[in-house]
Write a protein that holds these residues in place. Structure first.
Motif, PDB file in Angstrom:
ATOM      1  N   MET A   1       5.330  -8.735 -21.457  1.00  0.00           N
ATOM      2  CA  MET A   1       5.232  -8.020 -20.203  1.00  0.00           C
ATOM      3  C   MET A   1       6.497  -8.245 -19.368  1.00  0.00           C
ATOM      4  N   LYS A   2       6.992  -9.504 -19.358  1.00  0.00           N
ATOM      5  CA  LYS A   2       8.196  -9.792 -18.575  1.00  0.00           C
ATOM      6  C   LYS A   2       9.378  -8.979 -19.081  1.00  0.00           C
ATOM      7  N   ARG A   3       9.538  -8.940 -20.410  1.00  0.00           N
ATOM      8  CA  ARG A   3      10.656  -8.191 -20.979  1.00  0.00           C
ATOM      9  C   ARG A   3      10.562  -6.711 -20.663  1.00  0.00           C
ATOM     10  N   MET A   4       9.338  -6.204 -20.506  1.00  0.00           N
ATOM     11  CA  MET A   4       9.136  -4.786 -20.208  1.00  0.00           C
ATOM     12  C   MET A   4       9.154  -4.520 -18.699  1.00  0.00           C
ATOM     13  N   GLY A   5       9.288  -5.582 -17.900  1.00  0.00           N
ATOM     14  CA  GLY A   5       9.332  -5.405 -16.455  1.00  0.00           C
ATOM     15  C   GLY A   5       7.975  -5.159 -15.809  1.00  0.00           C
ATOM     16  N   ILE A   6       6.922  -5.557 -16.500  1.00  0.00           N
ATOM     17  CA  ILE A   6       5.567  -5.391 -15.961  1.00  0.00           C
ATOM     18  C   ILE A   6       5.115  -6.715 -15.383  1.00  0.00           C
ATOM     19  N   LYS A   7       4.734  -6.693 -14.121  1.00  0.00           N
ATOM     20  CA  LYS A   7       4.299  -7.924 -13.468  1.00  0.00           C
ATOM     21  C   LYS A   7       2.813  -8.142 -13.680  1.00  0.00           C
ATOM     22  N   MET A   8       2.431  -9.420 -13.822  1.00  0.00           N
ATOM     23  CA  MET A   8       1.018  -9.793 -13.843  1.00  0.00           C
ATOM     24  C   MET A   8       0.679 -10.191 -12.412  1.00  0.00           C
ATOM     25  N   LEU A   9      -0.261  -9.465 -11.807  1.00  0.00           N
ATOM     26  CA  LEU A   9      -0.661  -9.714 -10.432  1.00  0.00           C
ATOM     27  C   LEU A   9      -1.952 -10.526 -10.410  1.00  0.00           C
ATOM     28  N   PRO A  10      -2.084 -11.427  -9.444  1.00  0.00           N
ATOM     29  CA  PRO A  10      -3.312 -12.222  -9.378  1.00  0.00           C
ATOM     30  C   PRO A  10      -4.504 -11.355  -8.984  1.00  0.00           C
ATOM     31  N   PRO A  11      -5.707 -11.847  -9.227  1.00  0.00           N
ATOM     32  CA  PRO A  11      -6.875 -11.104  -8.756  1.00  0.00           C
ATOM     33  C   PRO A  11      -6.831 -11.031  -7.228  1.00  0.00           C
ATOM     34  N   ASP A  12      -7.490 -10.055  -6.641  1.00  0.00           N
ATOM     35  CA  ASP A  12      -7.499  -9.906  -5.179  1.00  0.00           C
ATOM     36  C   ASP A  12      -8.848  -9.319  -4.770  1.00  0.00           C
ATOM     37  N   VAL A  13      -9.534  -9.999  -3.852  1.00  0.00           N
ATOM     38  CA  VAL A  13     -10.865  -9.544  -3.444  1.00  0.00           C
ATOM     39  C   VAL A  13     -10.822  -8.239  -2.666  1.00  0.00           C
ATOM     40  N   ASN A  14      -9.671  -7.849  -2.136  1.00  0.00           N
ATOM     41  CA  ASN A  14      -9.582  -6.623  -1.349  1.00  0.00           C
ATOM     42  C   ASN A  14      -9.107  -5.402  -2.123  1.00  0.00           C
ATOM     43  N   VAL A  15      -8.415  -5.587  -3.227  1.00  0.00           N
ATOM     44  CA  VAL A  15      -7.937  -4.432  -3.996  1.00  0.00           C
ATOM     45  C   VAL A  15      -8.299  -4.501  -5.475  1.00  0.00           C
ATOM     46  N   GLY A  16      -8.712  -5.675  -5.932  1.00  0.00           N
ATOM     47  CA  GLY A  16      -9.009  -5.850  -7.344  1.00  0.00           C
ATOM     48  C   GLY A  16     -10.343  -5.256  -7.745  1.00  0.00           C
ATOM     49  N   ARG A  17     -10.537  -5.231  -9.049  1.00  0.00           N
ATOM     50  CA  ARG A  17     -11.786  -4.743  -9.619  1.00  0.00           C
ATOM     51  C   ARG A  17     -12.319  -5.809 -10.571  1.00  0.00           C
ATOM     52  N   GLY A  18     -13.440  -5.533 -11.179  1.00  0.00           N
ATOM     53  CA  GLY A  18     -14.005  -6.487 -12.122  1.00  0.00           C
ATOM     54  C   GLY A  18     -13.140  -6.631 -13.356  1.00  0.00           C
ATOM     55  N   GLU A  19     -12.629  -5.513 -13.845  1.00  0.00           N
ATOM     56  CA  GLU A  19     -11.796  -5.521 -15.036  1.00  0.00           C
ATOM     57  C   GLU A  19     -10.311  -5.509 -14.639  1.00  0.00           C
ATOM     58  N   PHE A  20      -9.460  -5.752 -15.602  1.00  0.00           N
ATOM     59  CA  PHE A  20      -8.023  -5.673 -15.364  1.00  0.00           C
ATOM     60  C   PHE A  20      -7.691  -4.232 -14.987  1.00  0.00           C
ATOM     61  N   SER A  21      -6.724  -4.063 -14.088  1.00  0.00           N
ATOM     62  CA  SER A  21      -6.388  -2.709 -13.641  1.00  0.00           C
ATOM     63  C   SER A  21      -4.898  -2.606 -13.352  1.00  0.00           C
ATOM     64  N   VAL A  22      -4.436  -1.377 -13.242  1.00  0.00           N
ATOM     65  CA  VAL A  22      -3.038  -1.125 -12.906  1.00  0.00           C
ATOM     66  C   VAL A  22      -2.932  -1.055 -11.389  1.00  0.00           C
ATOM     67  N   ASP A  23      -1.963  -1.781 -10.824  1.00  0.00           N
ATOM     68  CA  ASP A  23      -1.794  -1.822  -9.376  1.00  0.00           C
ATOM     69  C   ASP A  23      -0.338  -2.164  -9.061  1.00  0.00           C
ATOM     70  N   GLN A  24       0.292  -1.396  -8.203  1.00  0.00           N
ATOM     71  CA  GLN A  24       1.669  -1.651  -7.754  1.00  0.00           C
ATOM     72  C   GLN A  24       2.637  -1.815  -8.921  1.00  0.00           C
ATOM     73  N   GLY A  25       2.463  -1.028  -9.958  1.00  0.00           N
ATOM     74  CA  GLY A  25       3.361  -1.092 -11.108  1.00  0.00           C
ATOM     75  C   GLY A  25       3.150  -2.303 -11.993  1.00  0.00           C
ATOM     76  N   GLY A  26       2.091  -3.059 -11.753  1.00  0.00           N
ATOM     77  CA  GLY A  26       1.783  -4.229 -12.556  1.00  0.00           C
ATOM     78  C   GLY A  26       0.340  -4.198 -13.018  1.00  0.00           C
ATOM     79  N   ILE A  27      -0.070  -5.269 -13.658  1.00  0.00           N
ATOM     80  CA  ILE A  27      -1.453  -5.384 -14.108  1.00  0.00           C
ATOM     81  C   ILE A  27      -2.149  -6.403 -13.222  1.00  0.00           C
ATOM     82  N   ARG A  28      -3.194  -5.970 -12.551  1.00  0.00           N
ATOM     83  CA  ARG A  28      -3.979  -6.837 -11.663  1.00  0.00           C
ATOM     84  C   ARG A  28      -5.047  -7.533 -12.496  1.00  0.00           C
ATOM     85  N   TYR A  29      -5.068  -8.851 -12.431  1.00  0.00           N
ATOM     86  CA  TYR A  29      -6.036  -9.657 -13.172  1.00  0.00           C
ATOM     87  C   TYR A  29      -7.447  -9.306 -12.708  1.00  0.00           C
TER      88      TYR A  29
END
Length: 178
Positions: A1-29
């Motif tokens: 993911m780092k080599r591809m420029g994709i950030k791993m974002l931490p989970p967030d109670v205000n924008v996250g979901r139960g499953e992994f999701s795409v958010d702000q150009g990264g993957i939200r835990y």
């Protein structure tokens, strides 16, 4: 993911979901993947967020979800996973104060269920604001401890890696990569 420029974002109670999701150009835990957090808790967070909007702060979160599956262990896991980082406090501050907030919220709910009135009900909004729990001004946990706790509750490092401080040395002396 780092080599591809994709950030791993931490989970967030205000924008996250139960499953992994795409958010702000990264993957939200995904919140359901946090240790000690089950689907029931995540479903309640999503429902509460949809009905009453985003959570304002840690006290708001605990007040809206206490006695609805969000116990102290769950809250602690959210803190160490970074799911409350958007509240503007550091993880050390939240970890220190969340037990007091839980106790205060539970005591207030018991009083209201028994029909007792508290002094808070007679105060105006300005006076109520003065009695809110204040968080001590203290530094964040050391980076190593943050990463250790992330690994414990998420299974991976999200905000960095223990070898990041040695990246230049590794690049200089390593001649193979995996």
């Amino acid at each position: 993911m780092k080599r591809m420029g994709i950030k791993m974002l931490p989970p967030d109670v205000n924008v996250g979901r139960g499953e992994f999701s795409v958010d702000q150009g990264g993957i939200r835990y995904g919140m359901s993947a946090i240790r000690s957090v089950g689907d029931t808790v995540v479903d309640e967070i999503l429902r509460e967020r949809e009905l009453n909007g985003p959570f304002k702060d840690l006290t708001d979160f605990i007040g809206r979800l206490s006695n609805k599956e969000a116990n102290k262990r769950t809250i602690e896991s959210f803190i160490f996973a970074g799911a409350f980082d958007s509240f503007g406090l550091n993880r050390r501050q939240m970890n220190l104060m969340y037990p007091e907030i839980v106790d205060q919220v539970n005591a207030e709910k018991k009083r209201s269920m028994s029909g007792q009135m508290s002094l808070m009900e007679f105060l105006g909004e300005e006076e109520k604001e003065k009695t809110r729990i204040t968080f001590p001004n203290m530094p964040e946990f050391p980076k190593e401890e943050i990463l250790e706790k992330e690994k414990e509750v998420l299974g991976i490092y999200v905000s960095g890696h223990p070898l990041d401080a040695y990246k230049d040395l590794v690049d200089k002396y390593a001649d193979a990569s995996t």
